[in-house]
Design an enzyme around this catalytic site. Structure first.
Site, mmCIF file in Angstrom:
data_model
loop_
_atom_site.group_PDB
_atom_site.id
_atom_site.type_symbol
_atom_site.label_atom_id
_atom_site.label_comp_id
_atom_site.label_asym_id
_atom_site.label_seq_id
_atom_site.Cartn_x
_atom_site.Cartn_y
_atom_site.Cartn_z
ATOM 1 N N LYS A 71 29.249 -66.043 -93.922
ATOM 2 C CA LYS A 71 29.603 -67.457 -94.111
ATOM 3 C C LYS A 71 30.627 -67.786 -93.012
ATOM 4 O O LYS A 71 31.765 -68.188 -93.263
ATOM 5 C CB LYS A 71 30.173 -67.642 -95.529
ATOM 6 C CG LYS A 71 30.452 -69.071 -95.937
ATOM 7 C CD LYS A 71 29.209 -69.889 -96.171
ATOM 8 C CE LYS A 71 29.592 -71.328 -96.511
ATOM 9 N NZ LYS A 71 28.462 -72.264 -96.397
ATOM 10 N N ASP A 83 24.300 -69.411 -97.596
ATOM 11 C CA ASP A 83 23.660 -70.488 -98.363
ATOM 12 C C ASP A 83 22.235 -70.740 -97.862
ATOM 13 O O ASP A 83 21.303 -70.916 -98.647
ATOM 14 C CB ASP A 83 24.511 -71.774 -98.352
ATOM 15 C CG ASP A 83 25.182 -72.041 -97.018
ATOM 16 O OD1 ASP A 83 25.127 -71.163 -96.134
ATOM 17 O OD2 ASP A 83 25.759 -73.123 -96.841
ATOM 18 N N ASP A 113 25.458 -58.811 -103.734
ATOM 19 C CA ASP A 113 25.287 -58.762 -105.187
ATOM 20 C C ASP A 113 24.420 -59.945 -105.636
ATOM 21 O O ASP A 113 23.445 -59.803 -106.384
ATOM 22 C CB ASP A 113 26.689 -58.849 -105.821
ATOM 23 C CG ASP A 113 26.691 -58.466 -107.287
ATOM 24 O OD1 ASP A 113 25.639 -58.048 -107.792
ATOM 25 O OD2 ASP A 113 27.755 -58.597 -107.930
ATOM 26 N N ASP A 162 20.072 -60.109 -106.742
ATOM 27 C CA ASP A 162 19.550 -60.597 -108.029
ATOM 28 C C ASP A 162 18.502 -61.675 -107.771
ATOM 29 O O ASP A 162 17.466 -61.743 -108.439
ATOM 30 C CB ASP A 162 20.686 -61.173 -108.897
ATOM 31 C CG ASP A 162 21.175 -60.146 -109.918
ATOM 32 O OD1 ASP A 162 21.137 -58.941 -109.597
ATOM 33 O OD2 ASP A 162 21.581 -60.543 -111.030
#
Ligand code: NAD
Length: 362
Positions: free
Chosen positions: A186, A219, A243, A247
């Site tokens: 980021k 993002d 993490d 998922d």
């Protein structure tokens, strides 16, 4: 070969799925003429209940001397009081750090039989084969935490050395795959991400000219991962972004119950666990999907024991079981679901067929 394996079943469905993986490892040992010793210890909520600590000394000692560690999952509502001074997750974070396991490998390759369970259009998923390499012992999860009645803060910190070693590991893996590395950060907002991008660019350019590197903001990556997952080969990123993105990536595979992981340091010893948690909503019912745990055992065979044929044999057995329709409740959309036990038996049956031509060395 002789190997000592520590088994940490943990909480919730952890004991159910690790039992399946151990059964498969026992079958591999028998079939290929190896001798594996299994040593069970407590971690997480089970260890808090027994002795008040999420990572007992004897568990850590056993892990430090084992060839590999197989873990189920930790945590659950019973131990999730925000005011509690000890929490199950602390045991896992402390173990990863104590063993120096800074590289978490999470492969995602959807199986055709599971595509019906994925919430994404099947034509986007065909041919997806990616590997997320998540930094595991630094960043915001390990930074100083402060709390006052009115505010709270978590420090995110990375050193050059921490970024270099994880990017190096990711480049080595990309080199033996399709040679493409996507580094996720980021950098438009975070200083740690600007450092990450600088170091990743330098390591790839100076040490791995054969690896093609690109950078993505986290993002945008969250979007691309669902819109064009086939384009990615190896993705390297920091602890928290990894993490969350993994998922999300589990939805490409159809279920959290299909994704294994390996946590590695500089030596051969590693920690192997499904990426899912303790699933308290289904714990104790015998319906959890054991494949992520069994596939984690395959990673254990490959990375810690250097038993590549055996690892591939287990992976093929799981693929064949899925192909034959051995689907647990998280995957079965049109057929009656199998129990954990029945799905494990399906893998063992495939394993038996697999090893016919290779084994029986005794
Ligand atoms: P979860 O991964 O446990 O469950 C999310 C959903 O996926 C649930 O509906 C669950 O039933 C389903 N699921 C997960 N694994 C499955 C399997 N093998 N077969 C079938 N369905 C499966 O995540 P959560 O509910 O957010 O967390 C539950 C607990 O696990 C929390 O205490 C959390 O802190 C902990 N957790 C532990 C780990 C770990 O040990 N590495 C990782 C994530 C979460």
């Amino acid at each position: 070969m002789h190997a000592e394996i520590v088994v940490l079943p943990g909480d919730g469905i952890g004991p159910e799925v690790t039992a399946a993986a151990v059964e498969v490892l026992r079958a591999v040992a028998k079939g290929f003429g190896h001798c594996f010793g299994f040593h069970e210890h407590r971690i997480g909520g089970a260890a808090i209940d027994a002795i008040g600590s999420p990572l007992p000394e004897e568990t850590l000692l056993a892990c430090r001397t084992a060839d590999a560690v197989l873990l189920g999952a930790v945590g659950g509502p019973r131990w999730s009081d925000p005011g509690a001074s000890v929490r199950p997750e602390q045991g896992l974070l402390a173990l990863r750090q104590a063993l120096g396991l800074y590289a978490n490998l999470r492969p995602v390759a959807p199986h055709p039989a599971a595509l019906g369970a994925a919430p994404i259009k099947p034509h986007l998923l065909a041919g997806v084969d990616l590997l997320v390499v998540r930094e595991l012992t630094g960043g915001i999860y390990f930074g100083d935490k402060q709390r006052t009645p009115n505010d709270a803060s978590d420090l995110c910190r990375y050193s050059v050395g921490e970024v270099e070693r994880i990017v190096r590991r990711a480049c080595q893996l990309a080199r033996v795959r399709r040679g493409k590395l996507t580094s996720v950060d980021k950098a438009n907002v975070l200083e740690t991400s600007r450092l990450w991008r600088e170091v990743a660019t330098r390591v790839a350019r100076d040490e791995f000219p054969d690896v093609q590197i690109e950078h993505q903001l986290v993002d945008a990556m969250a979007m691309h991962l669902l819109a064009r997952p086939r384009e990615y080969d190896v993705i390297v990123t920091e602890n928290m972004f990894g993490d969350i993105l993994t998922d999300e990536a589990s939805m490409l595979a159809g279920s959290l119950g299909l994704l294994p992981s390996a946590s590695l340091g500089d030596g051969r010893r590693g920690l192997y666990e499904p990426i899912h948690g303790s699933a308290p909503d289904i714990a104790g019912r015998g319906i959890a999907n054991p494949y992520a745990s069994i596939l984690s055992a395959a990673l254990l065979l490959r990375h810690s024991l250097d038993l590549r044929d055996e690892a591939e044999c287990v992976e093929r057995a799981v693929a064949e079981a899925l192909h034959a329709g051995a689907l647990t409740a998280d995957l079965a959309t049109t057929t009656p679901p199998l129990s954990t036990r029945a799905a494990t038996r399906a893998v063992l049956a495939q394993l038996c067929e697999e090893r016919q031509p290779i084994v029986m060395r005794d």
